[in-house]
Design a protein around this motif. Structure first.
Motif, short mmCIF file in Angstrom:
data_model
loop_
_atom_site.label_atom_id
_atom_site.label_comp_id
_atom_site.label_asym_id
_atom_site.label_seq_id
_atom_site.Cartn_x
_atom_site.Cartn_y
_atom_site.Cartn_z
N GLY A 148 -5.55 -0.58 -2.75
CA GLY A 148 -5.60 -1.53 -3.44
C GLY A 148 -6.73 -1.63 -4.05
O GLY A 148 -7.83 -1.53 -5.51
N PHE A 149 -7.08 -2.21 -2.98
CA PHE A 149 -8.52 -2.60 -2.92
C PHE A 149 -10.60 -1.97 -4.03
O PHE A 149 -10.90 -1.62 -4.67
CB PHE A 149 -9.24 -3.47 -2.20
CG PHE A 149 -10.92 -4.14 -1.78
CD1 PHE A 149 -11.30 -5.47 -2.68
CD2 PHE A 149 -12.21 -3.12 -1.58
CE1 PHE A 149 -12.44 -5.13 -2.96
CE2 PHE A 149 -13.43 -4.03 -1.27
CZ PHE A 149 -13.76 -4.79 -2.71
N VAL A 150 -9.63 -0.86 -2.82
CA VAL A 150 -10.49 0.59 -3.38
C VAL A 150 -10.53 1.11 -5.16
O VAL A 150 -11.32 1.45 -5.39
CB VAL A 150 -11.06 1.48 -2.54
CG1 VAL A 150 -11.66 2.86 -2.91
CG2 VAL A 150 -11.18 1.34 -1.11
N VAL A 151 -9.37 1.47 -4.92
CA VAL A 151 -8.84 1.99 -6.45
C VAL A 151 -9.48 0.85 -7.74
O VAL A 151 -9.65 0.81 -8.77
CB VAL A 151 -6.92 2.16 -6.06
CG1 VAL A 151 -6.38 2.51 -7.19
CG2 VAL A 151 -7.26 3.59 -5.08
N GLY A 152 -9.11 -0.65 -7.29
CA GLY A 152 -9.58 -1.63 -8.00
C GLY A 152 -10.83 -1.48 -8.26
O GLY A 152 -11.46 -1.64 -9.48
N PHE A 153 -11.94 -1.42 -6.98
CA PHE A 153 -13.38 -1.91 -7.83
C PHE A 153 -13.41 -0.16 -8.52
O PHE A 153 -14.91 0.23 -8.96
CB PHE A 153 -13.88 -1.34 -6.63
CG PHE A 153 -15.58 -1.63 -6.20
CD1 PHE A 153 -16.02 -2.99 -6.73
CD2 PHE A 153 -16.20 -0.92 -5.74
CE1 PHE A 153 -16.88 -3.33 -6.91
CE2 PHE A 153 -17.66 -1.06 -6.07
CZ PHE A 153 -18.50 -2.12 -6.12
N GLY A 302 -1.79 4.51 -4.63
CA GLY A 302 -2.85 5.24 -5.18
C GLY A 302 -2.94 5.34 -6.47
O GLY A 302 -3.73 4.99 -7.26
N ALA A 303 -1.69 6.80 -7.01
CA ALA A 303 -1.58 6.44 -8.12
C ALA A 303 -0.83 4.80 -9.12
O ALA A 303 -1.73 5.18 -9.98
CB ALA A 303 -0.33 7.90 -8.44
#
Length: 762
Positions: A148-153, A302-303
């Protein structure tokens, strides 16, 4: 394993015992063995010396004699040319019929490898599980939070890059338009946008063709059990991010939300494994997640996180993953993905709060509603039951236009594949793919710059006027039934084009305002990005901001250009174009209602007769008419606009659009899978008998569709027989037979083509 001769080839063997043992079941001793029933004529092994290192490269890499096309954008089947343009069961087909494939297309379907959701519980797998740490939940939650953190960034970087490029392009063009220099404005937009789009297209065409499009169809088929090459690769992630930034920032009528969903799934597939075959990296962390079940769950997460970061809609992201992309689901996974979506939205909103186009605003940690809610609606209305009359009409239009949009897009894609496949030179093919989006961009920019000149400048108007006058102009009250007149707040966001400059004056008591500024309606919607145009269309109490014919002109231009752009060799999505197209015809219906019934401001009974409210319903209807989403789309629209009062009309419009659209075409993403000949198994297959009556599948078993000539392996096989079977069949799994104590053949288990290739290779 290398075999030097025929005799030696027969002596070399592979022991399958324990490889994929599932259960022991006796079968008749006369059961057929290694029978191959295939109409293809693949290569066979000769009695001459042979080495597995020198067998066909396709077999050594993919385990099949015939591999899927490397680039489905240019692969065209010859027998598809014989199909009529409006053939039923092709592009024009209801959801109650199966897609009709040609013979060559069926062969392409057979080349794809199917993957099991659950790992095969073989003895080897069980021994590997025993060596892993105890199955605790904390590491799952840590991994979900990390994804969640990586996708948000990534969502933050994507949003800021696009906004930065858009501001540079629009601000400079507006300066040239303000001095009535249309040619210079056109030259600036063409030069700036073409340069960036050129790089975005070249990266996709020459480095990673699988990064083109939104990636959602390929994601759906992977989670449905079909393996597609390169869709979860670190190279795909980098190219897709760069191409999406450049294509959307260049001003092409596309959106970033679709690629963001694919980027999220890429992060879920990569980070959860802590290894990369491309980078030759394999870290000794979270090794127990390196199985098919956990990997697919993280891809689903991730999606969902990608949807959340793109829309600021965590609940909508969860429902989108459950409704559209995932084929396997459980309650525990729901909570974990919900947590992942929460972290994703928190991360993207936190960083976006402090930056605008990478310029630091000094408000880090301040979650502004204007940023957190993408298309925030400031005025809510009570609505009468009569609202469902235009709602149903808009829903019917959404389903019909959504079907037309899908059909046109599929026809363009087929024409593109046919033209490209007829070009013998691969370099010329690539050049054509690079030029196509550039041609669309130049055409769209030319229309955006010059078309507004055909429409007159429009003075700002308000629906409520005060008693003060200035010459022949009436002053507008700043407040109307406790609400600020939204047109006043939107003056700064309006495109003045080459209209004469004016002034804005406040009355002495600060209760009224006067302006003689004018703006161009067409330029306001075309000379900006899609998100800002949608905000203008959703604005409430702006009954006179847009007129019917300017909206019709923009609708035709945007509908055709967006339909053509989808499917070109760029990383792009269709969410923003779908919302914008729907909002335009929804607002047109709202304007027609205002013309018939008049303007109602402050009237709680008829205040819902507002073009902005109809635009919101129209956006939801077209989105639903194209994708056929229901639950997730409803929640996403609520989270996008914060207009909970219009929840019921939006639900009705979406359902009507889905019902109508189902009579014309399959959903957009499923239709693209059919176009690319990628297998997809629906939740409920549709089967008809010879009298074209639908069969009740509850009356049948799996045995009714299974082949009677079963291809099997013994628990110990020589390499020659294995290679022959792999070359001569397209099966993805094979039964393994052993001998019982009584000498009878028994079913030991199954082994997949992928596992066999792994054993042969290593």
């Amino acid at each position: 394993m290398e075999v030097q001769g025929a005799s030696e080839l027969e002596r070399e063997s592979v022991d399958f015992t324990g490889s994929s043992a599932l259960r022991m079941t006796e079968i008749p001793s006369e059961a057929p063995k290694r029978t191959v029933d295939n109409t293809q004529t693949p290569p066979t092994l000769s009695s001459q010396s042979i080495s597995l290192r020198h067998r066909p490269s396709r077999l050594s890499k993919y385990g099949v004699a015939f591999q899927p096309p490397e680039d489905d954008a240019i692969h065209y089947h010859d027998d598809a040319k014989e199909m009529p343009f409006f053939a039923k069961g092709r592009d024009f087909e209801s959801t109650f019929t199966n897609h009709k494939y040609t013979s060559e297309e069926k062969e392409t379907l057979r080349t794809y490898e199917s993957q099991d959701y659950l790992p095969s519980h073989s003895e080897v797998y069980k021994n590997w599980i025993k060596r892993q740490p105890s199955r605790l939940d904390w590491d799952l939650w840590v991994m979900m939070g990390l994804i969640g953190f990586v996708v948000g960034f990534i969502g933050f970087l994507l949003h800021q890059t696009i906004e930065w490029l858009t501001d540079i392009r629009i601000n400079k063009a507006s300066e040239y338009l303000a001095v009535d220099n249309l040619l210079l404005a056109w030259g600036w937009c063409v030069g700036f946008s073409t340069l960036f789009l050129l790089f975005g297209t070249v990266f996709v065409v020459y480095l990673r063709p699988s990064a083109a499009g939104s990636g959602i169809p390929e994601l759906i088929c992977f989670l449905n059990g079909t393996q597609v090459r390169h869709i979860f690769n670190v190279k795909t992630l980098v190219i897709k991010f760069i191409s999406c930034c450049l294509s959307v920032g260049s001003g092409l009528p596309v959106g970033p939300e679709g690629p963001m969903i694919h980027l999220g799934s890429l992060v879920g597939a990569g980070i959860s494994q802590f290894k990369s075959d491309t980078l030759k990296v394999q870290l000794p962390f979270f090794e127990r997640f390196r199985n098919s079940e956990d990997r697919r769950n993280f891809v689903s997460a991730g999606a969902a996180a990608g949807v959340s970061a793109a829309f600021g809609a965590p609940v909508g992201g969860l429902l989108f993953s459950m409704e559209e992309v995932s084929s396997f689901w459980n309650d525990k996974l729901s909570w974990q993905i919900f947590f992942c979506c929460m972290i994703s939205v928190f991360t993207s909103s936190l960083f976006n709060s402090a930056f605008k186009g990478f310029d630091f605003t000094g408000s880090f940690g301040l979650f502004k509603s204007t940023q957190f809610i993408l298309f925030k609606v400031y005025q809510g209305f009570d609505f009468h039951i009569a609202v469902f009359v235009p709602t149903i009409l808009i829903g019917v239009l959404g389903g019909a236009l959504g079907g037309v949009f899908t059909i046109i897009n599929l026809k363009i894609a087929r024409a593109r594949k046919r033209i490209l496949s007829s070009i013998a030179s691969s370099q010329l093919q690539r050049l054509c793919r690079v030029l196509e989006p550039l041609i669309i961009l130049i055409l769209y920019i030319s229309i955006s710059v010059f078309l507004p000149a055909a429409f007159p400048c429009t003075p700002f108007q308000c629906m409520v006027k005060s008693n003060q006058t200035t010459g022949e102009q009436l002053w507008c009250e700043k407040q109307s039934a406790g609400r600020s007149l939204s047109w006043l707040a939107n003056i700064s966001d309006t495109q003045f084009y080459n209209c004469p400059p004016g002034v804005v004056l406040n009355s002495t008591d600060q209760t009224a305002v006067f302006t003689n500024k004018t703006y161009n309606q067409v330029s306001t919607l075309l000379m900006t990005n899609g998100e800002r145009a949608i905000k203008r269309l959703f604005s409430r109490e702006t009954h006179a901001e847009f007129e019917f014919f300017p909206l019709l002109a923009v609708f035709l231009v945007y509908f055709l250009c967006a339909c053509w752009s989808a499917g070109t060799a760029i990383s792009s999505g269709l969410v923003v174009p779908m919302l914008l197209i729907g909002a335009i015809y929804g607002r047109m219906i709202g304007i027609a209602m205002v013309k018939m019934f008049g303007v109602f401001i402050g009237n709680t009974l008829w205040a819902w007769i507002d073009p902005g409210a109809m635009a919101l319903i129209g956006a939801a209807s077209f989105f639903g008419g194209v994708t056929r989403l229901t639950m997730s789309l409803t929640v996403i629209m609520m989270e996008l606009t914060n207009d909970i009062q219009f929840l019921l009309p939006i639900m009705v419009a979406i359902m009507v659009a889905k019902w109508v659209g189902d009579f014309f075409t399959h959903p957009m993403y499923h239709a693209l899978l059919e176009l690319k000949c990628i297998p997809f198994l629906a939740s409920e297959p549709i089967v008809y008998n010879s009298r074209k009556r639908r069969l009740n599948l509850e009356l049948y078993t799996a045995g009714n569709v299974m082949s009677s000539n079963v291809v099997t392996f013994d628990d110990r096989e020589n390499v020659k027989n294995i290679a022959e079977v792999l070359l001569n069949t397209t099966h993805s799994g094979f039964p393994v037979l052993g001998k019982s104590n009584k000498g009878h053949q028994v079913f030991v288990g199954t082994i997949t083509r992928c596992v066999i290739m792994f054993l042969l290779h290593y």
